[in-house]
Design a protein around this motif. Structure first.
Motif, PDB file in Angstrom:
ATOM      1  N   GLY A  75     -12.417   3.380  -6.664  1.00 47.43           N
ATOM      2  CA  GLY A  75     -12.732   1.980  -6.927  1.00 47.43           C
ATOM      3  C   GLY A  75     -11.562   1.207  -7.466  1.00 47.43           C
ATOM      4  O   GLY A  75     -11.716   0.065  -7.901  1.00 47.43           O
ATOM      5  N   ILE A  76     -10.376   1.825  -7.464  1.00 49.77           N
ATOM      6  CA  ILE A  76      -9.194   1.092  -7.951  1.00 49.77           C
ATOM      7  C   ILE A  76      -8.566   0.351  -6.774  1.00 49.77           C
ATOM      8  O   ILE A  76      -8.389   0.900  -5.687  1.00 49.77           O
ATOM      9  CB  ILE A  76      -8.186   2.076  -8.578  1.00 49.77           C
ATOM     10  CG1 ILE A  76      -8.786   2.650  -9.863  1.00 49.77           C
ATOM     11  CG2 ILE A  76      -6.873   1.367  -8.874  1.00 49.77           C
ATOM     12  CD1 ILE A  76      -8.000   3.770 -10.458  1.00 49.77           C
ATOM     13  N   ALA A  77      -8.250  -0.908  -7.001  1.00 45.65           N
ATOM     14  CA  ALA A  77      -7.718  -1.719  -5.914  1.00 45.65           C
ATOM     15  C   ALA A  77      -6.351  -1.209  -5.492  1.00 45.65           C
ATOM     16  O   ALA A  77      -5.512  -0.851  -6.326  1.00 45.65           O
ATOM     17  CB  ALA A  77      -7.618  -3.168  -6.374  1.00 45.65           C
ATOM     18  N   ASN A  78      -6.144  -1.187  -4.202  1.00 52.53           N
ATOM     19  CA  ASN A  78      -4.842  -0.799  -3.664  1.00 52.53           C
ATOM     20  C   ASN A  78      -4.077  -2.072  -3.334  1.00 52.53           C
ATOM     21  O   ASN A  78      -4.336  -2.727  -2.326  1.00 52.53           O
ATOM     22  CB  ASN A  78      -5.050   0.068  -2.424  1.00 52.53           C
ATOM     23  CG  ASN A  78      -3.732   0.509  -1.829  1.00 52.53           C
ATOM     24  OD1 ASN A  78      -2.677   0.235  -2.389  1.00 52.53           O
ATOM     25  ND2 ASN A  78      -3.804   1.177  -0.698  1.00 52.53           N
ATOM     26  N   THR A  79      -3.152  -2.438  -4.181  1.00 51.83           N
ATOM     27  CA  THR A  79      -2.520  -3.746  -4.042  1.00 51.83           C
ATOM     28  C   THR A  79      -1.188  -3.681  -3.308  1.00 51.83           C
ATOM     29  O   THR A  79      -0.382  -4.596  -3.407  1.00 51.83           O
ATOM     30  CB  THR A  79      -2.287  -4.383  -5.422  1.00 51.83           C
ATOM     31  OG1 THR A  79      -1.532  -3.459  -6.207  1.00 51.83           O
ATOM     32  CG2 THR A  79      -3.582  -4.707  -6.092  1.00 51.83           C
ATOM     33  N   ALA A  80      -0.963  -2.605  -2.552  1.00 52.44           N
ATOM     34  CA  ALA A  80       0.318  -2.467  -1.855  1.00 52.44           C
ATOM     35  C   ALA A  80       0.584  -3.651  -0.927  1.00 52.44           C
ATOM     36  O   ALA A  80       1.699  -4.167  -0.860  1.00 52.44           O
ATOM     37  CB  ALA A  80       0.329  -1.163  -1.057  1.00 52.44           C
ATOM     38  N   VAL A  81      -0.475  -4.123  -0.245  1.00 53.97           N
ATOM     39  CA  VAL A  81      -0.315  -5.257   0.682  1.00 53.97           C
ATOM     40  C   VAL A  81       0.216  -6.470  -0.084  1.00 53.97           C
ATOM     41  O   VAL A  81       1.111  -7.170   0.358  1.00 53.97           O
ATOM     42  CB  VAL A  81      -1.672  -5.634   1.319  1.00 53.97           C
ATOM     43  CG1 VAL A  81      -1.455  -6.255   2.676  1.00 53.97           C
ATOM     44  CG2 VAL A  81      -2.627  -4.481   1.338  1.00 53.97           C
ATOM     45  N   CYS A  82      -0.415  -6.697  -1.247  1.00 60.25           N
ATOM     46  CA  CYS A  82      -0.025  -7.850  -2.052  1.00 60.25           C
ATOM     47  C   CYS A  82       1.399  -7.707  -2.548  1.00 60.25           C
ATOM     48  O   CYS A  82       2.177  -8.660  -2.541  1.00 60.25           O
ATOM     49  CB  CYS A  82      -0.963  -7.993  -3.244  1.00 60.25           C
ATOM     50  SG  CYS A  82      -2.488  -8.837  -2.833  1.00 60.25           S
ATOM     51  N   GLN A  83       1.747  -6.478  -2.989  1.00 65.54           N
ATOM     52  CA  GLN A  83       3.101  -6.268  -3.503  1.00 65.54           C
ATOM     53  C   GLN A  83       4.129  -6.587  -2.422  1.00 65.54           C
ATOM     54  O   GLN A  83       5.172  -7.160  -2.687  1.00 65.54           O
ATOM     55  CB  GLN A  83       3.283  -4.811  -3.960  1.00 65.54           C
ATOM     56  CG  GLN A  83       2.356  -4.392  -5.082  1.00 65.54           C
ATOM     57  CD  GLN A  83       2.737  -4.994  -6.422  1.00 65.54           C
ATOM     58  OE1 GLN A  83       3.690  -5.758  -6.510  1.00 65.54           O
ATOM     59  NE2 GLN A  83       1.970  -4.691  -7.455  1.00 65.54           N
ATOM     60  N   ASN A  84       3.803  -6.187  -1.163  1.00 62.80           N
ATOM     61  CA  ASN A  84       4.732  -6.450  -0.071  1.00 62.80           C
ATOM     62  C   ASN A  84       4.874  -7.941   0.197  1.00 62.80           C
ATOM     63  O   ASN A  84       5.936  -8.419   0.563  1.00 62.80           O
ATOM     64  CB  ASN A  84       4.246  -5.760   1.206  1.00 62.80           C
ATOM     65  CG  ASN A  84       4.424  -4.261   1.097  1.00 62.80           C
ATOM     66  OD1 ASN A  84       5.255  -3.799   0.317  1.00 62.80           O
ATOM     67  ND2 ASN A  84       3.642  -3.519   1.853  1.00 62.80           N
ATOM     68  N   ALA A  85       3.740  -8.657   0.012  1.00 60.85           N
ATOM     69  CA  ALA A  85       3.770 -10.086   0.353  1.00 60.85           C
ATOM     70  C   ALA A  85       4.287 -10.927  -0.815  1.00 60.85           C
ATOM     71  O   ALA A  85       4.315 -12.148  -0.739  1.00 60.85           O
ATOM     72  CB  ALA A  85       2.375 -10.541   0.749  1.00 60.85           C
ATOM     73  N   LYS A  86       4.673 -10.276  -1.910  1.00 59.92           N
ATOM     74  CA  LYS A  86       5.041 -11.048  -3.099  1.00 59.92           C
ATOM     75  C   LYS A  86       6.215 -11.982  -2.817  1.00 59.92           C
ATOM     76  O   LYS A  86       7.200 -11.596  -2.208  1.00 59.92           O
ATOM     77  CB  LYS A  86       5.412 -10.091  -4.236  1.00 59.92           C
ATOM     78  CG  LYS A  86       5.476 -10.778  -5.549  1.00 59.92           C
ATOM     79  CD  LYS A  86       4.989  -9.889  -6.674  1.00 59.92           C
ATOM     80  CE  LYS A  86       5.180 -10.582  -8.005  1.00 59.92           C
ATOM     81  NZ  LYS A  86       4.601 -11.915  -8.067  1.00 59.92           N
ATOM     82  N   GLY A  87       6.054 -13.231  -3.212  1.00 56.47           N
ATOM     83  CA  GLY A  87       7.099 -14.216  -2.967  1.00 56.47           C
ATOM     84  C   GLY A  87       6.914 -14.912  -1.633  1.00 56.47           C
ATOM     85  O   GLY A  87       7.462 -15.976  -1.410  1.00 56.47           O
TER      86      GLY A  87
END
Lengths: 403, 379
Positions: free
Chosen positions: B74-86
């Motif tokens: 149930g922990i969010a996988n934020t890899a997509v967001c980290q890649n899109a940062k900026g």
């Protein structure tokens, strides 16, 4: 007018000697005294109750009282300080003094910048250009509707998201913006600069005197001698000549990347920068509205009359409009300056060490909450009263003089 | 002075409209390209605005990420967001955390209660804003709503489990601090304002002046600190008062000083003849004040009162510094979750939108009210 036509007997009654108070509930003067005794008594009783509780609690918890801690070594690391400070040697008193100086510095610079920005935006709102008027209106609306604390946190986050020193954003080789703050070039100070500064001060005094002389001459002859060549010579020429005679020294201390961080130059920390930007942009939105309503309060006829007299546009603004607008602007402006100063206390949320932050650390270390908070309140009360007094004096100076 | 402004502006606007009537091109020539200076401003501003607008659209909509996959625990996988940062915004953080931000650590199944509380508050604001309800019964509506708010938040009856203040958080705390602050500080403010204008009781006047000037001279933060670290020392040993209540008392005392000045403005604006006429009728002080002076004076101060309330609404965010869980603090709490740590911009924008929604509605209302109330005075 009503007094002049009033019955003479009534006037006599008004000036009659004070009648003696009756010790009766139906006498308003007696009632007033009883009520005052009761109310003051209640307030005093509450105060006494709180103080006795406090002293009991302090004794039970073995907390010291008094300001003796001011002379003890502080040990609080302070990042930014206008005076020399060493946490291992210096006292709480000095640490708190640094806090006061930091607060004052932010407040003074913030007030100056917010006034400039706010005035520009306020004038922009009155622009005939639709885009400019709408954009400035949007700025005012949005900035006023977001809590300052949220804005400060936002700016601080933005500044922390800046690149590391190795990839710093920079203007030329002089200004660097990194996540550790802004690095700016500093002038290496030499005696010649002090003399030039002194010459500038003399120039300011000279210009004021020359202006007074010009005004006197104008009143006597109706012609005003040109003042700007003298002012230019005194304000710019004199310091430059002094500086040049002393050898015109000019070396800049440029920041340069050494290892992981910059060396040399001056630093503006991200905390300070975020606080200043937040305070200035927020307060400017209020000042803009004050300036706008101040200018709008001047009837159009004043512009037209001044133009009809043949005054130049600059003279219309300076001699006719501004003196009247300032009378409307100054009182609310004062309270905005006070607000900015008090709002600078939010520095604690982003880690800039102003007086609240340092006093808070002090009271956590010493446990002397009452003294710490009393110190904060005393400092702000002093600043608030000083600003009020100064602005009242200025307000009285520009107030309408009726002859 | 303000009368002149109110009258002066619309005339000018009307004149402008008359000139601009013949169509959009003429309008643009008059308002955007009136002089070469105006043209330059329009072009420069237009360029900058378009650039910012496009960048914002690209970041906030086109490249934005709205949802993220969740891991088995149930922990969010934020890899997509980290890649899109900026490049793109990660609104997924709000999608994941909005319940926490809005309602804090209130038990998850019971969060309909704070949701109703928020609606109750909004309803209360709307009802108070309608002039048909500006009568004595409004006080009853306030008492009723605030009681209902307390009952819903605490619970402990009718099948609703008890939830103590420790678990309250988010938007209801912000609304409670601001609204209860106003409700309790207002009567105090009226008394202080009356005391400050008293001519017969110099001692009482002195007390009121010292109170108002003392509070107005110090920042809210110092009063909140007082509530959080000094207040426990004031109380008799053994008596512990909850932190939320202490902050609420601090806000009430702080707000009362500012409101007192607002009310005093209304009292001063009232013609002296009203008080003299009441005296001539033989009314007692309290009858005179309650039936003649206050109903008129308070009506005058409603617009500045709304503005002061907007100020308090924003200022409640300061309880972050003494560690209470209001809306802003919950935003920071949401950001302390490791996967979401670096998305503070998105969360702050979300919070700003909520604050703007409340403050903008109130300030818009206050301005229209001011116009309406001044209509009778405009010639």
């Amino acid at each position: 007018m009503s007094q002049a036509t009033a019955d003479p007997r009534l006037i006599a009654a008004r000036h009659a000697p004070k009648r003696r108070m009756r010790l009766s509930w139906s006498d308003p003067a007696f009632r007033a005294i009883v009520w005052q005794v009761v109310i003051v008594g209640i307030v005093a009783a509450i105060a006494w109750y709180l103080i006795s509780n406090t002293s009991e609690n302090l004794a039970a918890r073995h907390i010291a009282t008094g300001f003796a801690f001011l002379d003890r070594v502080a040990g609080i690391p302070i990042g930014e300080s206008m005076i020399p400070y060493n946490p291992a040697v210096n006292t709480y008193g000095r640490a708190l003094l640094i806090g006061v100086l930091n607060t004052l510095q932010v407040a003074v610079i913030g007030i100056v910048l917010a006034t400039i920005l706010g005035t520009l935006i306020g004038i922009g709102r009155l622009s005939k250009n639709w885009l400019l008027a709408k954009l400035t209106a949007f700025y005012v609306e949005v900035l006023r509707d977001i809590p300052l604390l949220l804005q400060l946190l936002f700016w601080y986050t933005i500044l922390q998201g800046l690149p590391v020193p190795r990839q710093a954003l920079h203007i030329g080789n002089a200004f660097f913006l990194t996540n550790r703050g802004m690095r700016v070039p500093l002038l290496e100070w030499q005696p010649a600069h002090t003399w030039a500064l002194l010459a500038f001060a003399i120039g300011v005094i000279g210009t004021i005197l020359w202006n007074k002389r010009a005004t006197r001459q104008q009143e006597a002859t109706g012609r005003r001698p040109a003042t700007w060549p003298v002012a230019l010579g005194l304000l710019v020429g004199l310091p430059v000549v002094v500086w040049a005679i002393l050898g015109a020294p000019f070396t800049l201390d440029l920041p340069a990347l050494k290892g992981f961080n910059f060396q040399g130059g001056g630093t503006v920390s991200p905390e300070y920068f975020a606080l200043l930007v937040g305070l200035v942009t927020y307060t400017a939105s209020y000042i803009a509205e004050i300036v706008r309503s101040g200018i709008q309060a001047i009837p159009k006829g004043q512009w037209e009359a001044a133009e009809a007299l043949g005054l130049r546009p600059a003279a219309v603004l300076r001699q006719v409009i501004l003196p009247q607008a300032l009378r409307v602007i100054i009182p609310p402006m004062t309270s905005q300056y006070l607000n900015l100063t008090k709002n600078s206390s939010l520095a604690i949320a982003i880690g800039f060490q102003d007086v609240v932050s340092i006093a808070n650390t002090t009271l956590n270390q010493t446990g002397q909450a009452i003294e710490g908070i009393a110190y904060i309140m005393a400092v702000y009360l002093t600043i608030s009263l000083s600003i009020s007094l100064f602005m009242n004096w200025y307000n009285a100076r520009i107030a309408l003089v009726e002859r | 002075m303000s009368d002149i402004t109110a009258e002066h502006v619309p005339t000018e606007a009307r004149e402008q409209q008359k000139v601009a009537a013949p169509g959009p091109w003429a309008w643009a020539r008059a308002n955007l390209f009136g002089s070469w200076w105006s043209t330059a401003v329009t072009l420069a501003l237009g360029y900058v605005i378009l650039r910012i607008l496009f960048a914002a659209l690209e970041w906030g909509v086109v490249n934005a990420i709205w949802t993220v996959p969740y891991g088995p625990t149930g922990i969010a996988n934020t890899a997509v967001c980290q890649n899109a940062k900026g490049v793109g915004a990660c609104w997924a953080v709000l999608a994941d955390k909005y319940r926490l931000i809005l309602f804090g650590r209130y038990p998850y199944e019971e969060q309909w209660r704070p949701a109703i509380v928020v609606l109750l508050f909004i309803g209360l604001y709307i009802v108070s804003g309608i002039r048909r309800f500006w009568r004595k019964e409004l006080a009853l509506i306030w008492i009723g709503t605030l009681t209902a708010v307390g009952a819903l938040m605490w619970g402990g009856f009718a099948g609703m489990p008890l939830v103590t203040e420790d678990y309250w958080g988010g938007l209801p705390i912000t609304l409670i601090l601001a609204t209860f602050g106003l409700a309790f500080s207002f009567p105090l403010a009226v008394l202080v304002a009356l005391g400050r204008r008293s001519t017969q009781m110099p001692a009482v006047k002195m007390l009121c002046v010292v109170y108002v000037e003392l509070i107005r001279g110090v920042p809210l933060i110092s009063v909140l600190f007082m509530a959080s670290v000094m207040f426990p020392l004031f109380m008799p040993p053994g008596l512990n008062i909850d932190k939320l209540l202490r902050a609420q008392i601090a806000i009430i005392l702080f707000a009362a000083a500012y409101l007192a000045e607002v009310v005093r403005g209304g009292l001063q604006a009232l013609p002296k003849g009203q008080a003299e006429a009441a005296d001539a009728l033989g009314l007692s002080y309290w009858k005179k004040t309650g039936f003649i002076i206050l109903p008129q004076a308070l009506r005058l101060v409603i617009p500045p009162l709304v503005n002061t309330f907007i100020g308090f609404f924003k200022d409640t965010s300061l309880v972050l510094i003494i560690g209470l869980f209001d809306l802003l603090t919950m935003g920071k709490v949401a950001l302390s979750d490791p996967p979401w740590q670096s998305f503070s911009t998105e969360v702050y924008i979300g919070l700003a939108v909520i604050y703007i929604a409340f403050c903008f509605a109130m300030s818009k209302y206050s301005r229209s009210l001011e116009r309406d109330l001044n209509r009778s005075r405009a010639r």
